[in-house]
Design an enzyme around this catalytic site. Structure first.
Site, mmCIF file in Angstrom:
data_model
loop_
_atom_site.group_PDB
_atom_site.id
_atom_site.type_symbol
_atom_site.label_atom_id
_atom_site.label_comp_id
_atom_site.label_asym_id
_atom_site.label_seq_id
_atom_site.Cartn_x
_atom_site.Cartn_y
_atom_site.Cartn_z
ATOM 1 N N CYS A 55 -0.450 4.304 2.280
ATOM 2 C CA CYS A 55 -0.507 4.217 3.741
ATOM 3 C C CYS A 55 -0.032 2.836 4.200
ATOM 4 O O CYS A 55 1.182 2.595 4.181
ATOM 5 C CB CYS A 55 -1.895 4.606 4.290
ATOM 6 S SG CYS A 55 -3.326 3.840 3.520
ATOM 7 N N SER A 56 -0.907 1.935 4.614
ATOM 8 C CA SER A 56 -0.458 0.628 5.109
ATOM 9 C C SER A 56 -1.539 -0.429 5.034
ATOM 10 O O SER A 56 -1.541 -1.364 5.828
ATOM 11 C CB SER A 56 0.033 0.768 6.549
ATOM 12 O OG SER A 56 -1.013 1.288 7.359
ATOM 13 N N CYS A 57 -2.459 -0.296 4.077
ATOM 14 C CA CYS A 57 -3.559 -1.245 3.946
ATOM 15 C C CYS A 57 -3.038 -2.669 3.772
ATOM 16 O O CYS A 57 -2.068 -2.894 3.035
ATOM 17 C CB CYS A 57 -4.432 -0.886 2.747
ATOM 18 S SG CYS A 57 -5.067 0.797 2.850
ATOM 19 N N CYS A 77 0.892 -1.156 0.000
ATOM 20 C CA CYS A 77 0.000 0.000 0.000
ATOM 21 C C CYS A 77 0.931 1.207 0.000
ATOM 22 O O CYS A 77 1.472 1.558 1.050
ATOM 23 C CB CYS A 77 -0.912 0.007 1.223
ATOM 24 S SG CYS A 77 -1.925 1.507 1.325
#
Lengths: 196, 233
Positions: free
Chosen positions: A100-102, A97
């Site tokens: 962000c950090s999905c 991602c």
């Protein structure tokens, strides 16, 4: 945010929201326990091992991963729009991602720090072959690398190739070989690996 | 927004550093922050949370450990939604600074625990209502729009203006550009594949594809080759 330690700020927020009745201490405890102990890559490893041993399950996993995982009792937050992508001798998949950090929490639990930091996020879309080599995953140019940048609500799970030398292994033995990093796509599964 | 969070394709961040046997949380405050934020499920959307993260000062964003970014984004959301004021937060912080060992009050709410656990175990964020016809089909050649909205958006800079192909059709989802501000607009989502060469130029690895999940308004049709003027004109 001030220069105070995060510890103080977290305490302050918890105190305020608890006093206002918006949250409760036992809710915090329960949610920590859920993701620190119960939800983790062992769930994804079960999905992979089943796909390796059951062609019908594998077909349904590739068609609708959310429904297939639900059949195994595996579902939850960040997994209601799950897509499984299959590694083959000519295709290697890897997930990121960049924004962000999905991450597919429902099958892998919480992501490792490196997944959430700019070095991985910036480079895996730009030079995946080199980054994978740094992870110890050497791929010839005859293998196409597909990077899946999770920019929306879809969460991706890599279905790694079943390694040679595993014929006759039980599903449980196979699941023990499948690492979190293989399901992100930064490594392959070998018979000498285990989760960790 | 063309923010610091949009790092895809950037140079300079160095090697990826893994930590073997990394614990889920590195400090008690991280653990507590995680539980605290999860206890607020249903009070904010993922799109709002992402937007909140993007408001962080760029220098702080790049140098903060992950959970400090979460903390900043949580504070932003709590104040914006009126769950607490900046003033009462700073006052409470000052009190804990003076007496760091002071306990945090404990309250039990089993009904809340049950509701939250059900939410995390079942997932199921609501999808928008069914919509009209799609604009694109699988296999269509498209171009990701050259768009630079100042607000929240999920088309990374590295793909803007680049040609790609519709690889998969996904259902309709809320459009983050407005959903992050409380809007309810929805559009069809598409999985779009871009070649490494189209993204990064002729020096890129030839056997490299990047897939992005993009909303319909992020895309425009790419004319067929036959629509172009003949060479040599």
């Amino acid at each position: 945010m001030g220069a105070e330690s995060p510890d103080t700020r977290v305490k302050a927020i918890e105190a305020l929201l608890t006093e206002k009745g918006l949250i409760s201490s036992d809710a915090i405890d329960a949610l920590i326990r859920e993701y620190e102990e119960d939800v983790g890559p062992l769930l994804g490893a079960r999905v992979v091992a089943r796909a390796w041993t059951d062609p019908e399950f594998k077909a349904s996993l590739l068609k609708d991963a959310t429904a297939a995982c639900k059949e195994l009792g595996i579902e939850g937050l960040m997994g209601d729009h799950l897509v499984a992508v299959e590694n083959t001798p000519t295709v290697h998949n890897v997930v990121v991602c960049t924004l962000c950090s999905c991450y597919p929490w429902s099958v892998l639990g919480l992501p490792p720090s490196w997944y959430k930091q700019p070095a991985y996020r910036s480079r895996i879309v730009l030079e995946p072959r080199r980054v994978l080599r740094e992870f110890g995953c050497e791929l010839p140019e005859s293998v196409e690398i597909r990077v899946w940048d999770s920019s929306a609500d879809i969460r991706y799970l890599v279905l790694p190739e079943r390694p040679p030398g595993t014929e006759g292994m039980s599903e449980e033995e196979l699941a023990a070989l499948v690492t979190r990093d293989a399901m992100i796509g930064v490594e392959r599964v070998t018979v000498f690996q285990g989760p960790g | 927004m063309n923010g610091i969070h949009d790092v895809g394709g950037m140079h300079g961040f160095g090697q990826v550093h893994g930590e073997s046997d990394e614990p889920v949380f590195h400090a008690e405050w991280e653990r507590r922050l995680f539980g605290l934020r999860m206890s607020l499920l249903g009070r904010y959307t993922l799109d709002e949370a992402r937007r909140a993260s993007e408001t962080m000062d760029p220098g702080a964003y790049l140098t903060s450990p992950y959970y400090e970014r979460w903390l900043a984004s949580l504070e932003f959301l709590l104040v914006e939604k009126g769950y607490l004021t900046q003033a009462e937060l700073e006052q409470m912080v000052a009190e804990y600074e003076k007496d760091p060992d002071a306990p945090v009050p404990r309250r039990e709410n089993p009904a809340l625990v049950e509701r939250l656990l059900r939410m995390v175990r079942e997932g199921g964020s609501p999808l928008p209502e069914a919509m009209g016809p799609r604009r694109f089909r699988e296999g269509d050649r498209i171009r990701a729009r050259n768009m630079h909205p100042p607000g929240h958006n999920r088309l990374p800079r590295y793909a803007r203006g680049k040609p790609g192909k519709i690889a998969r059709l996904y259902p309709a989802f809320f459009l983050p550009d407005t959903h992050a501000y409380g809007g309810q607009e929805a559009e069809y989502l598409y999985c779009v594949s871009f070649t490494g060469e189209d993204l990064w130029g002729s020096d890129a690895d030839p056997s490299h594809l990047v897939h992005l999940d993009l909303w319909e308004s992020y895309l425009e049709p790419l004319p067929d080759v036959t629509d172009r003027a003949p060479e040599g004109d």
